[in-house]
Design an enzyme around this catalytic site. Structure first.
Site, PDB file in Angstrom:
ATOM      1  NE  ARG A  21      -3.783  -2.356   0.596  1.00 11.33           N
ATOM      2  CZ  ARG A  21      -4.739  -2.770   1.418  1.00 11.33           C
ATOM      3  NH1 ARG A  21      -5.156  -1.997   2.404  1.00 11.33           N
ATOM      4  NH2 ARG A  21      -5.297  -3.952   1.256  1.00 11.33           N
ATOM      5  CD  GLU A  45      -3.480   2.867   3.022  1.00  9.33           C
ATOM      6  OE1 GLU A  45      -2.782   2.381   3.911  1.00  9.33           O
ATOM      7  OE2 GLU A  45      -4.699   2.748   2.950  1.00  9.33           O
ATOM      8  NE  ARG A  72      -4.452   3.345  13.355  1.00 11.68           N
ATOM      9  CZ  ARG A  72      -4.053   4.518  13.830  1.00 11.68           C
ATOM     10  NH1 ARG A  72      -3.113   4.574  14.728  1.00 11.68           N
ATOM     11  NH2 ARG A  72      -4.606   5.638  13.424  1.00 11.68           N
ATOM     12  CG  HIS A  73      -1.411   2.692   8.399  1.00 10.55           C
ATOM     13  ND1 HIS A  73      -2.004   3.356   9.439  1.00 10.55           N
ATOM     14  CD2 HIS A  73      -2.408   2.373   7.544  1.00 10.55           C
ATOM     15  CE1 HIS A  73      -3.317   3.442   9.223  1.00 10.55           C
ATOM     16  NE2 HIS A  73      -3.586   2.844   8.079  1.00 10.55           N
ATOM     17  CD  GLU A 107     -10.833  -1.730   9.434  1.00 15.18           C
ATOM     18  OE1 GLU A 107     -10.960  -0.520   9.717  1.00 15.18           O
ATOM     19  OE2 GLU A 107     -10.983  -2.186   8.301  1.00 15.18           O
ATOM     20  CB  SER A 143     -12.037  -5.225   6.034  1.00 11.29           C
ATOM     21  OG  SER A 143     -13.116  -4.607   5.414  1.00 11.29           O
ATOM     22  NE  ARG A 152      -3.457  -2.047  11.168  1.00 10.75           N
ATOM     23  CZ  ARG A 152      -4.346  -1.379  10.420  1.00 10.75           C
ATOM     24  NH1 ARG A 152      -5.598  -1.787  10.373  1.00 10.75           N
ATOM     25  NH2 ARG A 152      -3.983  -0.315   9.760  1.00 10.75           N
TER      26      ARG A 152
END
Length: 348
Positions: A124, A126, A132-133, A271, A274, A322
């Site tokens: 990712r 992002e 947490r990323h 989270e 998903s 996670r």
RNA sequence: GCCCCGGUAGUGUAGUGGCCUAUCAUGGAGCCCUGUCGAGGCUCCGACGUGGAUUCAAAUUCCGCCCGGGGCGCCA
């Protein structure tokens, strides 16, 4: 105590990082010298826990009739638009690193692999610079055909998580509790609360939500559930469709298209999963792609598979790091990756 | 990407204009002590991210850059 020892190699001094020092080093310093950091028993234990999680996840899924597969990580299109894709030059053509196995594991649903799973890296791009990323994480993806509802999918996930944690407790419970004294394996039948209920619970705590759950709301919700039920892990279900527009492949509830059957699994307000039912009907899928602002033409290979008999199906994606982070209550997700990749770190 | 905070020995820190050839701890080197198992004592080693600016004087003030920490948005 060893009966005898032999020196095979002398260490250069000083060490870039103390292995038995009484002074702790910053995570950044430790990661820069990860080979030494990993010699610390308590650090190594993190990876033993991670190993057990992966082993038990595989065992559970294999026993439940899922086949382990591998899908490409060099891809031509992403599952969630272009903004989080790493680009690369593929023999002169533009290509991307896969941000998820989503499109491929769905493709397999049209191929007679009724139940599959994959444990593989996901990338990712992002610009999420948080504890947490990470830019490269390990995704446990599961997909199953002929699921009738999100409940079917959640049941698999529920049983898998509970079995993993129970096995972990049995194998390494004491060691885990040295790092996270509150670690506790759930009994089973994890709590499900709907998005609407979550919103109410938050309102009761003085936190009114406008749109989707934000980071603070997730944390508060985790605290509420902990206080009220003494539970760490729970599902949040029935997300409104308007919050999942980007997730074009999410199937909406037949008699109430305002809602998706999508769910998250949260672990103490974080989270970790998903998932939900996927849209398997070609025409509706196209419509939802357009709503998401995507060009169906870029997804030819994927869309084709929906035109020759696609069973209803669903699945989920779980972030291994996670999960491990929450099991051990690690302050930073990088702690449970040997050589983490993030916005600023490309080596070692 | 946005907001806040920070960058001092190998490691973790103290130090907000001259008292700093910079504190303490840890570590390393060495000596001493000791029936031990991250024991104790002493000696020594070793540092102010980077480029400008202000000033008689800067680790300490200001600006840029680089790097790090926390939070947010977003998500696994």
């Amino acid at each position: 105590m060893p009966a005898e020892y032999e020196i095979l190699n002398l260490a250069k001094t000083p060490l870039p990082l103390g292995v038995v020092d009484k002074v702790d080093a910053d995570l950044d310093t430790r990661l820069n010298n990860r080979f030494l950091d990993l010699r610390k028993e308590e650090i190594f234990t993190i990876f033993r826990v991670r190993n057990v999680v992966l082993r038990k996840a595989r065992a559970f899924l294999q026993d439940a009739g899922f086949e382990e597969v591998n899908t490409p990580k060099i891809v031509a299109a992403g599952a969630e638009g272009g903004s989080t894709l790493f680009t690369l030059d593929y023999f002169g053509k533009p290509a991307y690193l896969a941000q998820s196995s989503q499109l491929y594991k769905q493709t397999l649903m049209a191929s007679g692999f009724d139940r599959v799973f994959e444990i593989a890296p996901a990338f990712r791009a992002e610009e999420s610079d948080t504890v947490r990323h990470i830019a490269e994480f390990t995704s446990l993806d599961v997909e199953m055909s002929f699921a009738n509802s999100s409940e079917d999918v959640m049941n698999v996930l529920d049983a898998m998580i509970c079995q993993i944690l129970a096995s972990l407790d049995a194998e390494m419970g004491d060691e885990i509790r040295e790092m996270n004294p509150d670690f506790k394996a759930p009994e089973g039948n994890l709590r499900k609360i709907t998005f609407a209920e979550a919103k109410e619970m938050l309102a009761g705590a003085g936190k009114n939500l406008e749109g989707d759950l934000d980071t603070e709301a997730e944390k508060v919700l985790g605290q509420i559930i902990k206080e009220k039920f003494d539970e760490d892990i729970y599902f949040i279900t029935d997300f409104p469709s308007e919050l999942k527009l980007g997730t074009f492949y999410a199937r909406r509830v037949d008699d109430n298209p305002e809602l998706t059957g999508y769910f998250d699994m949260d672990y103490r307000g974080q989270e970790i999963v998903s998932g939900g039912m996927r849209e398997h009907r070609y025409d509706i899928l196209i419509k939802q792609m357009e709503e998401a602002g995507l060009d169906p033409g870029a997804f030819d290979f994927y869309l084709k598979t929906f035109q020759y008999g696609m069973p209803p199906h669903g699945g989920f994606g779980l972030g291994i790091e996670r999960l491990v982070q929450m099991i051990l209550n690690l302050s930073n997700i990088r702690e449970c990756v040997l050589f983490p990749r993030d916005m600023h770190r490309l080596e070692p």
